[in-house]
Scaffold this active site. Sequence first.
Site, PDB file in Angstrom:
ATOM      1  N   ARG A  92      13.993 -30.465   0.577  1.00 26.16           N
ATOM      2  CA  ARG A  92      13.029 -29.394   0.332  1.00 26.16           C
ATOM      3  C   ARG A  92      13.288 -28.210   1.247  1.00 26.16           C
ATOM      4  O   ARG A  92      13.467 -28.367   2.437  1.00 26.16           O
ATOM      5  CB  ARG A  92      11.604 -29.902   0.602  1.00 26.16           C
ATOM      6  CG  ARG A  92      11.361 -31.316   0.171  1.00 26.16           C
ATOM      7  CD  ARG A  92      10.008 -31.853   0.657  1.00 26.16           C
ATOM      8  NE  ARG A  92       8.887 -31.140   0.111  1.00 26.16           N
ATOM      9  CZ  ARG A  92       7.633 -31.326   0.525  1.00 26.16           C
ATOM     10  NH1 ARG A  92       7.381 -32.182   1.528  1.00 26.16           N
ATOM     11  NH2 ARG A  92       6.650 -30.647  -0.020  1.00 26.16           N
ATOM     12  N   HIS A 452       2.359 -21.298 -11.426  1.00 33.06           N
ATOM     13  CA  HIS A 452       3.044 -20.159 -10.805  1.00 33.06           C
ATOM     14  C   HIS A 452       2.287 -18.856 -11.031  1.00 33.06           C
ATOM     15  O   HIS A 452       2.019 -18.093 -10.096  1.00 33.06           O
ATOM     16  CB  HIS A 452       4.465 -20.057 -11.365  1.00 33.06           C
ATOM     17  CG  HIS A 452       5.229 -18.893 -10.829  1.00 33.06           C
ATOM     18  ND1 HIS A 452       5.268 -17.673 -11.473  1.00 33.06           N
ATOM     19  CD2 HIS A 452       5.932 -18.747  -9.686  1.00 33.06           C
ATOM     20  CE1 HIS A 452       5.993 -16.844 -10.746  1.00 33.06           C
ATOM     21  NE2 HIS A 452       6.414 -17.457  -9.667  1.00 33.06           N
ATOM     22  N   ARG A 558     -11.875  19.128   2.237  1.00 31.16           N
ATOM     23  CA  ARG A 558     -10.948  20.192   1.814  1.00 31.16           C
ATOM     24  C   ARG A 558     -11.749  21.201   1.009  1.00 31.16           C
ATOM     25  O   ARG A 558     -12.611  20.811   0.216  1.00 31.16           O
ATOM     26  CB  ARG A 558      -9.848  19.627   0.920  1.00 31.16           C
ATOM     27  CG  ARG A 558      -9.016  18.567   1.563  1.00 31.16           C
ATOM     28  CD  ARG A 558      -8.019  18.044   0.537  1.00 31.16           C
ATOM     29  NE  ARG A 558      -7.471  16.758   0.948  1.00 31.16           N
ATOM     30  CZ  ARG A 558      -8.077  15.593   0.721  1.00 31.16           C
ATOM     31  NH1 ARG A 558      -9.229  15.547   0.074  1.00 31.16           N
ATOM     32  NH2 ARG A 558      -7.529  14.488   1.132  1.00 31.16           N
ATOM     33  N   ARG A 614     -12.427  21.818   6.650  1.00 29.51           N
ATOM     34  CA  ARG A 614     -11.182  22.559   6.855  1.00 29.51           C
ATOM     35  C   ARG A 614     -11.198  23.837   6.030  1.00 29.51           C
ATOM     36  O   ARG A 614     -11.484  23.810   4.826  1.00 29.51           O
ATOM     37  CB  ARG A 614      -9.989  21.701   6.429  1.00 29.51           C
ATOM     38  CG  ARG A 614      -8.677  22.444   6.592  1.00 29.51           C
ATOM     39  CD  ARG A 614      -7.493  21.589   6.219  1.00 29.51           C
ATOM     40  NE  ARG A 614      -7.414  21.393   4.772  1.00 29.51           N
ATOM     41  CZ  ARG A 614      -6.523  20.587   4.194  1.00 29.51           C
ATOM     42  NH1 ARG A 614      -5.684  19.901   4.929  1.00 29.51           N
ATOM     43  NH2 ARG A 614      -6.488  20.473   2.888  1.00 29.51           N
ATOM     44  N   GLU A 749      -0.826  19.397  12.819  1.00 29.78           N
ATOM     45  CA  GLU A 749       0.066  18.970  11.734  1.00 29.78           C
ATOM     46  C   GLU A 749       1.421  19.642  11.802  1.00 29.78           C
ATOM     47  O   GLU A 749       2.216  19.561  10.875  1.00 29.78           O
ATOM     48  CB  GLU A 749      -0.593  19.200  10.369  1.00 29.78           C
ATOM     49  CG  GLU A 749      -1.145  20.588  10.176  1.00 29.78           C
ATOM     50  CD  GLU A 749      -2.018  20.717   8.936  1.00 29.78           C
ATOM     51  OE1 GLU A 749      -1.847  19.928   8.001  1.00 29.78           O
ATOM     52  OE2 GLU A 749      -2.862  21.628   8.913  1.00 29.78           O
ATOM     53  N   GLY A 770      -3.283  15.786  11.087  1.00 23.93           N
ATOM     54  CA  GLY A 770      -2.990  15.806   9.652  1.00 23.93           C
ATOM     55  C   GLY A 770      -1.619  15.190   9.495  1.00 23.93           C
ATOM     56  O   GLY A 770      -0.606  15.871   9.468  1.00 23.93           O
ATOM     57  N   THR A 771      -1.587  13.861   9.433  1.00 29.35           N
ATOM     58  CA  THR A 771      -0.291  13.181   9.552  1.00 29.35           C
ATOM     59  C   THR A 771       0.553  13.268   8.288  1.00 29.35           C
ATOM     60  O   THR A 771       1.719  12.901   8.323  1.00 29.35           O
ATOM     61  CB  THR A 771      -0.474  11.712   9.954  1.00 29.35           C
ATOM     62  OG1 THR A 771      -1.506  11.149   9.151  1.00 29.35           O
ATOM     63  CG2 THR A 771      -0.833  11.607  11.418  1.00 29.35           C
ATOM     64  N   ASN A 772      -0.031  13.724   7.174  1.00 30.74           N
ATOM     65  CA  ASN A 772       0.839  13.935   6.004  1.00 30.74           C
ATOM     66  C   ASN A 772       1.806  15.074   6.297  1.00 30.74           C
ATOM     67  O   ASN A 772       3.021  14.925   6.199  1.00 30.74           O
ATOM     68  CB  ASN A 772       0.023  14.256   4.753  1.00 30.74           C
ATOM     69  CG  ASN A 772      -0.901  13.114   4.368  1.00 30.74           C
ATOM     70  OD1 ASN A 772      -0.771  12.011   4.881  1.00 30.74           O
ATOM     71  ND2 ASN A 772      -1.838  13.386   3.483  1.00 30.74           N
ATOM     72  N   ASP A 773       1.233  16.220   6.691  1.00 33.31           N
ATOM     73  CA  ASP A 773       2.100  17.349   7.012  1.00 33.31           C
ATOM     74  C   ASP A 773       2.880  17.113   8.299  1.00 33.31           C
ATOM     75  O   ASP A 773       4.040  17.509   8.409  1.00 33.31           O
ATOM     76  CB  ASP A 773       1.277  18.641   7.139  1.00 33.31           C
ATOM     77  CG  ASP A 773       1.163  19.352   5.795  1.00 33.31           C
ATOM     78  OD1 ASP A 773       2.118  19.262   5.004  1.00 33.31           O
ATOM     79  OD2 ASP A 773       0.116  19.983   5.535  1.00 33.31           O
ATOM     80  N   CYS A 836      -6.773  12.356   9.959  1.00 32.47           N
ATOM     81  CA  CYS A 836      -7.316  12.458   8.606  1.00 32.47           C
ATOM     82  C   CYS A 836      -6.241  12.378   7.542  1.00 32.47           C
ATOM     83  O   CYS A 836      -6.497  12.527   6.369  1.00 32.47           O
ATOM     84  CB  CYS A 836      -8.120  13.747   8.461  1.00 32.47           C
ATOM     85  SG  CYS A 836      -7.094  15.193   8.720  1.00 32.47           S
TER      86      CYS A 836
HETATM   87  P1  ADP Z   1       7.513 -26.106  -3.256  1.00 30.17           P
HETATM   88  O1  ADP Z   1       7.763 -25.359  -2.006  1.00 30.17           O
HETATM   89  O2  ADP Z   1       8.041 -25.463  -4.470  1.00 30.17           O
HETATM   90  O3  ADP Z   1       6.093 -26.569  -3.368  1.00 30.17           O
HETATM   91  P2  ADP Z   1       8.102 -28.766  -2.393  1.00 30.17           P
HETATM   92  O4  ADP Z   1       9.210 -29.048  -1.461  1.00 30.17           O
HETATM   93  O5  ADP Z   1       6.757 -28.772  -1.803  1.00 30.17           O
HETATM   94  O6  ADP Z   1       8.418 -27.410  -3.146  1.00 30.17           O
HETATM   95  O7  ADP Z   1       8.236 -29.846  -3.503  1.00 30.17           O
HETATM   96  C1  ADP Z   1       7.993 -29.700  -4.846  1.00 30.17           C
HETATM   97  C2  ADP Z   1       7.222 -30.904  -5.334  1.00 30.17           C
HETATM   98  O8  ADP Z   1       7.878 -32.099  -5.015  1.00 30.17           O
HETATM   99  C3  ADP Z   1       5.848 -30.992  -4.715  1.00 30.17           C
HETATM  100  O9  ADP Z   1       4.929 -31.323  -5.699  1.00 30.17           O
HETATM  101  C4  ADP Z   1       5.965 -32.081  -3.713  1.00 30.17           C
HETATM  102  O10 ADP Z   1       4.768 -32.728  -3.545  1.00 30.17           O
HETATM  103  C5  ADP Z   1       7.029 -32.990  -4.354  1.00 30.17           C
HETATM  104  N1  ADP Z   1       7.763 -33.731  -3.333  1.00 30.17           N
HETATM  105  C6  ADP Z   1       8.491 -33.210  -2.336  1.00 30.17           C
HETATM  106  N2  ADP Z   1       8.966 -34.167  -1.539  1.00 30.17           N
HETATM  107  C7  ADP Z   1       8.527 -35.342  -2.037  1.00 30.17           C
HETATM  108  C8  ADP Z   1       8.679 -36.694  -1.640  1.00 30.17           C
HETATM  109  N3  ADP Z   1       9.353 -37.030  -0.558  1.00 30.17           N
HETATM  110  N4  ADP Z   1       8.096 -37.623  -2.409  1.00 30.17           N
HETATM  111  C9  ADP Z   1       7.397 -37.274  -3.499  1.00 30.17           C
HETATM  112  N5  ADP Z   1       7.223 -36.046  -3.925  1.00 30.17           N
HETATM  113  C10 ADP Z   1       7.772 -35.051  -3.198  1.00 30.17           C
HETATM  114 MG    MG Z   2      -1.905  19.879   6.032  1.00 36.58          MG
HETATM  115 MG    MG Z   3       5.145 -27.548  -2.100  1.00 39.74          MG
END
Ligand code: ADP
Ligand code: MG
Ligand code: MG
Length: 885
Positions: A92, A452, A558, A614, A749, A770-773, A836
């Site tokens: 990992r 994600h 202004r 101003r 400024e 007047g940090t922009n200018d 400002c």
């Molecule tokens: P990320 O940073 O993408 O979360 P991880 O390293 O945490 O990646 O791992 C992705 C998945 O794999 C996670 O759900 C984690 O719990 C699982 N995982 C990682 N290592 C183990 C392990 N030794 N046994 C079981 N599951 C694992």
């Molecule tokens: Mg100015």
């Molecule tokens: Mg993880």
Amino acid sequence: MEKFVYLFNQGSADMRSLLGGKGANLCEMTNIGLPVPPGMTISTAACAEYYKADQKLPQNIIDEVRENLTTLETAIGKKLGDTTNPLLVSVRSGAVFSMPGMMDTVLNLGLNETTVQAVAKNTGNLVFAYDSYRRFIQMFSDVVLEIPKHDFEHLLAEHKKQQGVTYDQELSAETLRAIIDSYKILVIERTGSPFPEEPIDQLFLSIEAVFRSWNNDRAFIYRNLNKIDHNLGTAVNIQSMVFGNMGNDCGTGVAFTRNPSTGENILYGEYLTNAQGEDVVAGIRTPQPIAKLESEMPEVYAQFANTAHILEQHYKNVQDIEFTIEKGKLFILQTRNGKRTAQAGIKIAHDLAMEGLITKEEALLLIEPGQLDQLLHRQIDSNATLNVIATGLPASPGAASGVVVFDADHAEQLGKTGAKVLLVRTETTPDDIHGIIAAQGILTSRGGMTSHAAVVARGMGKPCVCGCEALKIDYTKKTVTVGQTIIKEGDLVSIDGATGRVILGLVPMVDPELSTEYLAILAWADEVKRLDVRANADTPEDAQKAREFGAKGIGLTRTEHMFMGHDRLPHVQRMILAENPAERHDALSYLLPIQENDFYGILKAMEGYPVCIRLLDPPLHEFLPSLEDLLIETTQLRITQSNMPLLAEKESLLKKVRALHESNPMLGHRGCRLGITFPEIYEMQMQAICNAAVRLTLEGYTVLPEIEIPLTIGKAEMAFFKEKIDTIAKNTMEKHQATFHYLSGTMIELPRAALLAGELAEVAEFFSFGTNDLTQTCLGFSRDDAEGKFLNHYLDMKILAENPFITLDRKGVGQLMKIAVTNGRQTRPDLLIGICGEHGGESNSIAFCHEIGLDFVSCSPYRVPIARLSAAQAAISKGENYGTR
Ligand code: ADP
Ligand code: MG
Ligand code: MG
């Protein structure tokens, strides 16, 4: 000799920069006695060695890994590659800052044709052994051999279709065997060599791949977006496997100790039974809410809830925990501070302080100032009638409307044209990150609250609705179907990330209400901060808004926009084009009462607080018709010869506009130079301010006008105007028999003004940077040109670390400010000094203003809360007030 490898019982949470966040926390959890599968961490320093050696692992590191592996094998009683009792591990990545989904993990490493049989025998579960093996081949091939995951998923999907099964875990041993064989053929096809059989080779290839992955595109983009140093490197964690895919008394999940969306103090998360690793996050099946675990596996749930509590108490922060259940036994695989929405961030910080877990100061430091701003943004009007077509999971709050777009590249393109887009996908992957950045909001049809899309959107404060299974997305036809409704690419759709609603068309939005926690946090901030926070406001409405957000005055009003209204502009033009002083006076006398009312409104809205006004700043030609337009008009009139009087008029106008035209207006006839050449204009404005102040004083209001001269280069100009201000003020007060306090001062400024601040302060009673200018003139960059043309190169090449128009350039501009503060105060110890420019609302710049001893920062009304918190954080981290409760 330098140590590069640490067993989990050899490290701790404070070794984060060496062991990465994941590794350091695995060590910490091991030490506090939580059930963490044993393992080791290869340090980020080893990553640097790897790159130093031209992407090769140095022999000493290889040896150290092997030694530690032996120790681990002895402790566990299994050996990597052993034919009867094989050890399986995960490899990992884990950088200093958590980078969700940026670098991939390889699970089940150590499997080959021999060990897979041993695993089957030891567990009595051939399906499990094969399932683990096919996952391993897939992950290893993706991460290490760089064969797209998609190709394996395609094969998997084909087999599932042939067998008529929906879910992976329904596959039989025979089918899994066939899948493994097809995977292996694919590997040979793509790489020309067989899948590596030798576990120790698998291990070192994976370690190197993790180090390599530090520089993959998505990691790079993420680091750029989050301003993470590209040199930090990643650590590698090698951990013995536990299995969530051994049957229905197994599972894997992710949970937060509190709700990361609202901050509510209940366990929040989800899990999948009979699943491994990434299945939850990847959004492959939509998982069960964690509450369900309580009824399904009550003992495991109780143990998990207890562990979550221990972790929260230990880290004094909300934790985001990954766990796996193997045959009814709980294992913790990761913990980190949970990413949260702005709303949750505030509630959590507040609640943790109220529960006594942290101090108020610590609570203030827990909040990212930028997040405060999100809560001031508009939300869907609750009175609106909405055409809700579906409801998904409320993954990240806030409302967003936009045109539907189905892929990240397109979203990015459209976004660049200024279009508001809604990115709609079945699920997102790290490859979609640029599209997510460009989109107003994200809508997915699959995946849970920790998918994600959800995690990334929350991190960016973007509205997100995910797992909206009613949506049937067709990427080839570019449509989403919901029941009878067909939405095409380009159609307008809105989402409400707080409720999960998906709405057809645009929606009306309203200002939000601020929570009690929000107000409490800001009140705590006010207790510890030293800087005053003012707002930049040009209208009574803005002044009112600023007051509501806690501004203690106005740092910049202004006056130019006040000249623009259609009732005024003709007179302003008359004033500019006047042939003689009498004509000019006439125009000005028309403008005087109008300006007086402008100032009256603002001073009244801010009564009791200072208001810095101003005097006119921009070049006069900005109030006249454009040179190009006039040229066209006169040419046309000349050709047609139709309206000779009009032609004469336009021609004389053209002449004047030409005369006023400047080749470099930014450095031209503007600022107090206007007041030097046309003193009547400034006198009118001074008179208007004094009239308004006197009127309000007589009405019983306390007003504190500060009259500000823009763009001075030194004492002489300021002295010239100061005398006028004092005379006008004196006369006005005498005439109306009323006195009010006022100050005269200047904007700083221009570098010369900063350098000569000692002299300037002989006449100026306040300075406002007047940090922009000041940034434009100090660097010699015109902002529009710089940002449009070359600034990005300067940033990419690290000639400048930050955009100096966003984050104050401490080195250069900051140096000028320091000189001005020191010299100004030497002359006049009670000199009032503020800022400002836009930097007055930016955290890092505010910290600098605190350090150099300014009295106030001023920013746009919506940034006032950010500035209040940033000012408090600056005071706390400077050690002032720290430790009080
Ligand atoms: P990320 O940073 O993408 O979360 P991880 O390293 O945490 O990646 O791992 C992705 C998945 O794999 C996670 O759900 C984690 O719990 C699982 N995982 C990682 N290592 C183990 C392990 N030794 N046994 C079981 N599951 C694992
Ligand atoms: Mg100015
Ligand atoms: Mg993880």
